[in-house]
Motif scaffolding. Structure first.
Motif, PDB file in Angstrom:
ATOM      1  N   MET A  25       0.789  -1.140   0.234  1.00 48.17           N
ATOM      2  CA  MET A  25       0.000   0.059   0.115  1.00 48.17           C
ATOM      3  C   MET A  25       0.776   1.248  -0.066  1.00 48.17           C
ATOM      4  SD  MET A  25      -3.033   1.251   2.407  1.00 48.17           S
ATOM      5  CE  MET A  25      -4.089   0.191   1.900  1.00 48.17           C
ATOM      6  N   LEU A  26       0.499   2.299  -0.846  1.00 48.32           N
ATOM      7  CA  LEU A  26       1.371   3.440  -0.992  1.00 48.32           C
ATOM      8  C   LEU A  26       0.099   4.485  -0.549  1.00 48.32           C
ATOM      9  CD1 LEU A  26       3.177   3.025  -4.309  1.00 48.32           C
ATOM     10  CD2 LEU A  26       4.098   2.503  -1.863  1.00 48.32           C
ATOM     11  N   PHE A  74      -4.287   6.863  -2.123  1.00 46.50           N
ATOM     12  CA  PHE A  74      -4.129   5.423  -1.587  1.00 46.50           C
ATOM     13  C   PHE A  74      -4.247   4.782  -2.483  1.00 46.50           C
ATOM     14  CE2 PHE A  74      -5.994   8.314   1.696  1.00 46.50           C
ATOM     15  CZ  PHE A  74      -5.552   7.961   2.839  1.00 46.50           C
ATOM     16  N   CYS A  75      -2.994   3.802  -2.764  1.00 48.56           N
ATOM     17  CA  CYS A  75      -2.808   2.928  -3.753  1.00 48.56           C
ATOM     18  C   CYS A  75      -2.445   1.512  -3.405  1.00 48.56           C
ATOM     19  CB  CYS A  75      -1.808   3.804  -4.708  1.00 48.56           C
ATOM     20  SG  CYS A  75      -1.362   2.704  -6.190  1.00 48.56           S
ATOM     21  N   CYS A  76      -2.958   0.534  -3.875  1.00 45.77           N
ATOM     22  CA  CYS A  76      -2.628  -0.846  -3.671  1.00 45.77           C
ATOM     23  C   CYS A  76      -2.580  -1.614  -5.098  1.00 45.77           C
ATOM     24  CB  CYS A  76      -3.775  -1.600  -2.984  1.00 45.77           C
ATOM     25  SG  CYS A  76      -3.944  -1.035  -1.306  1.00 45.77           S
ATOM     26  N   ALA A  77      -1.477  -2.597  -4.833  1.00 46.11           N
ATOM     27  CA  ALA A  77      -1.260  -3.219  -6.263  1.00 46.11           C
ATOM     28  C   ALA A  77      -1.678  -4.753  -5.828  1.00 46.11           C
ATOM     29  CB  ALA A  77       0.207  -3.373  -6.448  1.00 46.11           C
ATOM     30  N   ILE A  78      -2.349  -5.282  -6.317  1.00 44.51           N
ATOM     31  CA  ILE A  78      -2.694  -6.671  -6.020  1.00 44.51           C
ATOM     32  C   ILE A  78      -2.714  -7.566  -7.200  1.00 44.51           C
ATOM     33  CG2 ILE A  78      -4.459  -5.700  -4.474  1.00 44.51           C
ATOM     34  CD1 ILE A  78      -6.682  -6.105  -6.392  1.00 44.51           C
ATOM     35  N   GLU A  79      -2.781  -8.975  -6.947  1.00 47.32           N
ATOM     36  CA  GLU A  79      -2.736 -10.074  -7.944  1.00 47.32           C
ATOM     37  C   GLU A  79      -3.890  -9.916  -8.819  1.00 47.32           C
ATOM     38  OE1 GLU A  79      -1.832 -13.617  -5.533  1.00 47.32           O
ATOM     39  OE2 GLU A  79       0.257 -12.710  -4.967  1.00 47.32           O
ATOM     40  N   ASP A  80      -3.737 -10.857  -9.959  1.00 48.23           N
ATOM     41  CA  ASP A  80      -4.911 -10.861 -11.061  1.00 48.23           C
ATOM     42  C   ASP A  80      -5.990 -11.552 -10.409  1.00 48.23           C
ATOM     43  OD1 ASP A  80      -3.906  -9.433 -12.826  1.00 48.23           O
ATOM     44  OD2 ASP A  80      -2.923 -11.221 -14.106  1.00 48.23           O
ATOM     45  N   THR A  81      -5.703 -12.333  -9.167  1.00 50.40           N
ATOM     46  CA  THR A  81      -6.835 -13.101  -8.652  1.00 50.40           C
ATOM     47  C   THR A  81      -7.776 -12.580  -7.606  1.00 50.40           C
ATOM     48  OG1 THR A  81      -5.453 -14.221  -7.145  1.00 50.40           O
ATOM     49  CG2 THR A  81      -6.015 -15.297  -9.500  1.00 50.40           C
ATOM     50  N   ASP A  82      -7.190 -11.385  -6.996  1.00 55.53           N
ATOM     51  CA  ASP A  82      -7.692 -10.591  -6.136  1.00 55.53           C
ATOM     52  C   ASP A  82      -8.733  -9.733  -6.463  1.00 55.53           C
ATOM     53  OD1 ASP A  82      -5.968 -11.904  -4.218  1.00 55.53           O
ATOM     54  OD2 ASP A  82      -4.589  -9.959  -4.189  1.00 55.53           O
TER      55      ASP A  82
END
Length: 154
Positions: free
Chosen positions: A1-2, A63-71
């Motif tokens: 999270m950024l 507010f930024c989140c990088a998530i996996e393809d399946t999330d």
């Protein structure tokens, strides 16, 4: 999270996947420039490399989140919103300065909400209780430290 400002200043970062510092800086720089380059009316989800990026702007903070393809993107957006609600409730209308000067509280709240990138506690009341307990413990420690200093035992 950024968490970062509209000017691109990083205010808080929490990584749940191990990266080397050099790569973290590169990823952070790329994500910030990508999100800031988007128009306000554009979707809050985007595909970036092999991840999905979910972001939301609240006042002057992103507010930024990088998530996996399946999330699930909507669940991630809800987690971001829950975190902002917690910050608002604790600080009373959170602003960028609250994050800058009380970053340890912001990290503690995030740690109470998420562990290993997964939601730990969904109840705002329980998270706020844990934060209040932490505040009391910190106050007691400071009082004890000042007493010891007065006695010349430190």
């Amino acid at each position: 999270m950024l968490l970062f400002s509209r000017q691109g200043k990083l205010r808080l970062q929490k990584w749940y996947v191990p990266y080397q510092d050099k790569l973290k800086k590169k990823v952070t720089r790329e994500l910030i420039s990508t999100v800031l380059g988007r128009k306000p009316k554009m979707c809050n989800f985007l595909e970036w490399r092999d991840l999905k990026v979910v972001y939301k702007r609240y006042a002057s903070l992103y507010f930024c989140c990088a998530i996996e393809d399946t999330d699930n993107e909507l669940l991630t957006l809800e987690i971001i919103h829950r975190y902002v609600e917690l910050l608002d409730k604790y600080f009373g209308s959170v602003c960028e300065l609250d994050i800058i000067f009380n970053f340890e509280k912001a990290y503690f709240m995030l740690d109470e909400l998420l562990i290993g990138g997964e939601i730990q506690e969904t109840s705002k009341k329980n998270v706020l209780k844990a934060i209040q307990a932490q505040d009391l413990l910190q106050e007691e420690t400071e009082v004890n430290k000042s007493v010891l200093e007065e006695l010349g035992l430190t």
